[in-house]
Design a protein around this motif. Structure first.
Motif, PDB file in Angstrom:
ATOM      1  N   ASP A   2       0.826  -1.193   0.000  1.00  0.00           N
ATOM      2  CA  ASP A   2       0.000   0.000   0.000  1.00  0.00           C
ATOM      3  C   ASP A   2       0.868   1.253   0.000  1.00  0.00           C
ATOM      4  N   GLN A   4       0.678   5.176  -1.128  1.00  0.00           N
ATOM      5  CA  GLN A   4      -0.231   6.227  -1.574  1.00  0.00           C
ATOM      6  C   GLN A   4       0.547   7.511  -1.815  1.00  0.00           C
ATOM      7  N   ARG A  93       1.198   1.124   5.653  1.00  0.00           N
ATOM      8  CA  ARG A  93       1.175   2.008   4.489  1.00  0.00           C
ATOM      9  C   ARG A  93       2.396   2.919   4.434  1.00  0.00           C
ATOM     10  N   THR A  95       3.413   6.595   2.477  1.00  0.00           N
ATOM     11  CA  THR A  95       2.883   7.739   1.735  1.00  0.00           C
ATOM     12  C   THR A  95       4.033   8.538   1.150  1.00  0.00           C
TER      13      THR A  95
END
Length: 120
Positions: A2, A4, A93, A95
């Protein structure tokens, strides 16, 4: 996996996970506290020459993408960066942060695609 993308000027959220600034230059008006970074990955950002040539012109984006990918493939710092991202993705996650106003034509988009290809 993941990864982003998010503009660095947006408020940090817990759901961001590990936050990585992908710009070579520090974003204007942004304090280190507000940025809430895990790392500043300026060593894998586009070279100053490439950044200046591109100038965030969408018409130059495809060529920018090719040139930046080539820089990443030849950058000795990329190996450590990839290892770090892989390790952080095992926790949650990641980012990738960018300062540009254009969410579709910036280095973080290219970097995300590059990481996805290598880590998948």
């Amino acid at each position: 996996m993941d990864i982003q993308l998010k503009r660095v000027y947006e408020m940090p959220e817990e759901s961001d996970g590990f936050r990585i600034l992908t710009d070579r230059l520090w974003p204007r008006g942004m304090s280190k506290e507000k940025a809430a970074l895990g790392i500043w990955a300026k060593d894998v950002a586009p070279s100053p020459e490439l950044r200046k040539w591109f100038g965030h012109d969408p018409a130059k984006y495809e060529e920018f993408r090719k040139r930046y990918r080539k820089e990443l493939e030849e950058n000795p710092a990329a190996e450590n960066f990839i290892s770090l991202v892989k390790k952080e993705l095992e926790k949650g996650r990641v980012t990738l942060l960018y300062g540009a106003r254009d969410a579709e034509h910036n280095q973080a988009v290219v970097l995300k695609d590059f990481l996805n290809e290598i880590l998948l």
